[in-house]
Design a protein around this motif. Structure first.
Motif, PDB file in Angstrom:
ATOM      1  N   GLN A 151       0.834  -1.201   0.000  1.00 21.44           N
ATOM      2  CA  GLN A 151       0.000   0.000   0.000  1.00 21.44           C
ATOM      3  C   GLN A 151       0.872   1.255   0.000  1.00 21.44           C
ATOM      4  OE1 GLN A 151      -3.434  -0.375  -0.313  1.00 21.44           O
ATOM      5  NE2 GLN A 151      -2.628  -2.423  -0.659  1.00 21.44           N
ATOM      6  N   VAL A 152       0.247   2.386  -0.293  1.00 22.04           N
ATOM      7  CA  VAL A 152       0.980   3.649  -0.300  1.00 22.04           C
ATOM      8  C   VAL A 152       1.261   4.102   1.128  1.00 22.04           C
ATOM      9  CG1 VAL A 152       0.097   4.380  -2.548  1.00 22.04           C
ATOM     10  CG2 VAL A 152      -1.206   4.915  -0.483  1.00 22.04           C
ATOM     11  N   LEU A 153       2.200   5.041   1.272  1.00 20.29           N
ATOM     12  CA  LEU A 153       2.647   5.446   2.599  1.00 20.29           C
ATOM     13  C   LEU A 153       1.708   6.407   3.297  1.00 20.29           C
ATOM     14  CD1 LEU A 153       6.453   6.103   2.023  1.00 20.29           C
ATOM     15  CD2 LEU A 153       5.390   4.141   3.091  1.00 20.29           C
ATOM     16  N   GLY A 154       1.083   7.280   2.542  1.00 20.44           N
ATOM     17  CA  GLY A 154       0.392   8.412   3.148  1.00 20.44           C
ATOM     18  C   GLY A 154       1.338   9.605   3.191  1.00 20.44           C
ATOM     19  N   PHE A 155       0.764  10.808   3.227  1.00 20.53           N
ATOM     20  CA  PHE A 155       1.592  12.010   3.137  1.00 20.53           C
ATOM     21  C   PHE A 155       2.580  12.118   4.293  1.00 20.53           C
ATOM     22  CE2 PHE A 155       2.188  16.468   4.440  1.00 20.53           C
ATOM     23  CZ  PHE A 155       2.896  16.924   3.338  1.00 20.53           C
ATOM     24  N   GLY A 156       2.117  11.838   5.528  1.00 18.64           N
ATOM     25  CA  GLY A 156       2.986  12.005   6.692  1.00 18.64           C
ATOM     26  C   GLY A 156       4.228  11.136   6.630  1.00 18.64           C
ATOM     27  N   MET A 157       4.050   9.859   6.337  1.00 10.45           N
ATOM     28  CA  MET A 157       5.191   8.955   6.282  1.00 10.45           C
ATOM     29  C   MET A 157       6.061   9.219   5.055  1.00 10.45           C
ATOM     30  SD  MET A 157       4.860   7.520   9.074  1.00 10.45           S
ATOM     31  CE  MET A 157       6.213   6.362   8.968  1.00 10.45           C
ATOM     32  N   ALA A 158       5.442   9.680   3.975  1.00  8.81           N
ATOM     33  CA  ALA A 158       6.242  10.060   2.807  1.00  8.81           C
ATOM     34  C   ALA A 158       7.129  11.258   3.131  1.00  8.81           C
ATOM     35  CB  ALA A 158       5.333  10.371   1.625  1.00  8.81           C
ATOM     36  N   PHE A 159       6.620  12.185   3.934  1.00 12.08           N
ATOM     37  CA  PHE A 159       7.414  13.341   4.353  1.00 12.08           C
ATOM     38  C   PHE A 159       8.577  12.887   5.240  1.00 12.08           C
ATOM     39  CE2 PHE A 159       8.351  16.902   7.200  1.00 12.08           C
ATOM     40  CZ  PHE A 159       8.569  17.908   6.273  1.00 12.08           C
ATOM     41  N   VAL A 160       8.304  11.961   6.162  1.00 14.30           N
ATOM     42  CA  VAL A 160       9.370  11.442   7.018  1.00 14.30           C
ATOM     43  C   VAL A 160      10.430  10.732   6.174  1.00 14.30           C
ATOM     44  CG1 VAL A 160       9.903   9.814   8.879  1.00 14.30           C
ATOM     45  CG2 VAL A 160       7.855  11.241   9.018  1.00 14.30           C
ATOM     46  N   ARG A 161       9.989  10.007   5.144  1.00 11.32           N
ATOM     47  CA  ARG A 161      10.940   9.331   4.253  1.00 11.32           C
ATOM     48  C   ARG A 161      11.839  10.345   3.554  1.00 11.32           C
ATOM     49  NH1 ARG A 161      10.953   8.019  -1.161  1.00 11.32           N
ATOM     50  NH2 ARG A 161      12.150   6.136  -1.720  1.00 11.32           N
ATOM     51  N   ASN A 162      11.276  11.491   3.167  1.00 10.47           N
ATOM     52  CA  ASN A 162      12.102  12.539   2.564  1.00 10.47           C
ATOM     53  C   ASN A 162      13.169  13.021   3.537  1.00 10.47           C
ATOM     54  OD1 ASN A 162      10.754  12.437   0.159  1.00 10.47           O
ATOM     55  ND2 ASN A 162       9.519  14.250   0.500  1.00 10.47           N
ATOM     56  N   LEU A 163      12.800  13.149   4.813  1.00 10.89           N
ATOM     57  CA  LEU A 163      13.792  13.561   5.811  1.00 10.89           C
ATOM     58  C   LEU A 163      14.885  12.510   5.959  1.00 10.89           C
ATOM     59  CD1 LEU A 163      11.467  15.023   8.614  1.00 10.89           C
ATOM     60  CD2 LEU A 163      12.673  16.252   6.818  1.00 10.89           C
ATOM     61  N   CYS A 164      14.516  11.239   5.827  1.00 13.99           N
ATOM     62  CA  CYS A 164      15.501  10.162   5.948  1.00 13.99           C
ATOM     63  C   CYS A 164      16.508  10.174   4.799  1.00 13.99           C
ATOM     64  CB  CYS A 164      14.793   8.810   6.006  1.00 13.99           C
ATOM     65  SG  CYS A 164      13.848   8.539   7.523  1.00 13.99           S
ATOM     66  N   HIS A 165      16.183  10.862   3.718  1.00 16.11           N
ATOM     67  CA  HIS A 165      17.123  10.946   2.606  1.00 16.11           C
ATOM     68  C   HIS A 165      18.394  11.700   2.992  1.00 16.11           C
ATOM     69  CE1 HIS A 165      15.206   8.860  -0.584  1.00 16.11           C
ATOM     70  NE2 HIS A 165      14.145   9.639  -0.641  1.00 16.11           N
ATOM     71  N   VAL A 166      18.370  12.375   4.150  1.00 15.76           N
ATOM     72  CA  VAL A 166      19.596  13.023   4.638  1.00 15.76           C
ATOM     73  C   VAL A 166      20.701  11.988   4.794  1.00 15.76           C
ATOM     74  CG1 VAL A 166      20.598  14.274   6.587  1.00 15.76           C
ATOM     75  CG2 VAL A 166      18.325  14.889   5.763  1.00 15.76           C
ATOM     76  N   LEU A 167      20.338  10.789   5.243  1.00 16.91           N
ATOM     77  CA  LEU A 167      21.336   9.726   5.389  1.00 16.91           C
ATOM     78  C   LEU A 167      21.863   9.274   4.038  1.00 16.91           C
ATOM     79  CD1 LEU A 167      19.546   7.582   8.121  1.00 16.91           C
ATOM     80  CD2 LEU A 167      21.356   9.281   8.437  1.00 16.91           C
ATOM     81  N   ASP A 168      21.013   9.338   3.006  1.00 13.47           N
ATOM     82  CA  ASP A 168      21.462   8.949   1.670  1.00 13.47           C
ATOM     83  C   ASP A 168      22.446   9.949   1.074  1.00 13.47           C
ATOM     84  OD1 ASP A 168      19.863   6.644   1.571  1.00 13.47           O
ATOM     85  OD2 ASP A 168      18.124   7.821   0.963  1.00 13.47           O
ATOM     86  N   SER A 169      22.390  11.191   1.547  1.00 19.22           N
ATOM     87  CA  SER A 169      23.176  12.251   0.921  1.00 19.22           C
ATOM     88  C   SER A 169      24.641  12.266   1.360  1.00 19.22           C
ATOM     89  CB  SER A 169      22.542  13.616   1.222  1.00 19.22           C
ATOM     90  OG  SER A 169      22.537  13.871   2.613  1.00 19.22           O
ATOM     91  N   PHE A 170      25.001  11.538   2.422  1.00 18.39           N
ATOM     92  CA  PHE A 170      26.401  11.506   2.840  1.00 18.39           C
ATOM     93  C   PHE A 170      27.228  10.789   1.780  1.00 18.39           C
ATOM     94  CE2 PHE A 170      24.410  11.904   7.104  1.00 18.39           C
ATOM     95  CZ  PHE A 170      25.012  13.107   7.464  1.00 18.39           C
TER      96      PHE A 170
END
Length: 199
Positions: A151-170
């Motif tokens: 199923q899809v994440l929903g807006f809230g969890m999708a926003f949190v996933r965007n914040l988690c991309h900080v770890l991907d950027s290192f």
């Protein structure tokens, strides 16, 4: 002579037998109909994971959709918005310069560019959270879903996933991780337990 009570040979049903003290079959919770959501492991074929090229292509398309208008306004604000600097000597002969800063029109263009970038990013997050696809993902044929149930994440969890991309950027290691990962996941995907699959 007739008597009251159970007829001869009557045996009451076992408490666990169907129809005894409970709702009829099919009453209450039922499984979702076939085709709903993402089949659990072992219950059907799973869509193939999206390739790294597909994910990069979708991100580039989304970046162009949001980034180009914002960049045009920002650059226009920096170039057109600057007022010319004028210099004149004072009574002692020393030059005194005025102007040369960012004008009001320049600030307006820069703020508009910033608003478009933020609003566009939030809208893309809303789309991926509610449908699993942004315009870029739709064009390359991929979709973001939860690994557990599809199923899809929903807006809230999708926003949190965007914040988690900080770890991907290192050093961009997280963004490169799908190149060799079995599930083609980034670090943000692993934290949020999401996968990107082909549609």
């Amino acid at each position: 002579m007739p008597t009251y009570g159970s007829p001869p040979g009557y045996v009451p049903p076992h408490p666990g037998a169907p129809g005894y003290g409970g709702p009829p079959p099919g009453y209450g919770y039922q499984q979702a109909p076939p085709g709903y959501g993402y089949p659990p492991a072992g219950y059907g074929p799973r869509p193939p994971y999206a390739s790294w090229i597909q994910r990069v292509g979708g991100a580039l398309i989304d970046g162009l959709i949001v980034g180009v208008p914002a960049a045009i306004l920002y650059i226009a604000g920096l170039t057109v918005g600057f007022s010319a600097q004028s210099c004149a000597p004072d009574e002692n002969g020393y030059p005194v310069c005025t102007g040369g800063g960012l004008s009001g029109a320049g600030w307006i263009l820069i703020v508009l560019g910033w608003v478009i970038a933020v609003a566009g990013g939030l809208y893309l997050t809303y789309l991926v959270g509610t449908t699993g696809q942004t315009p870029g993902k739709r064009m390359v044929g991929i979709r973001l879903i939860r690994e557990a149930d599809g199923q899809v994440l929903g807006f809230g969890m999708a926003f949190v996933r965007n914040l988690c991309h900080v770890l991907d950027s290192f050093c961009y290691i997280g963004y490169l991780w799908p190149l060799w990962d079995d599930k083609r996941q980034t670090f943000a995907d692993k934290i949020m337990k999401t996968i990107v699959v082909e549609v």
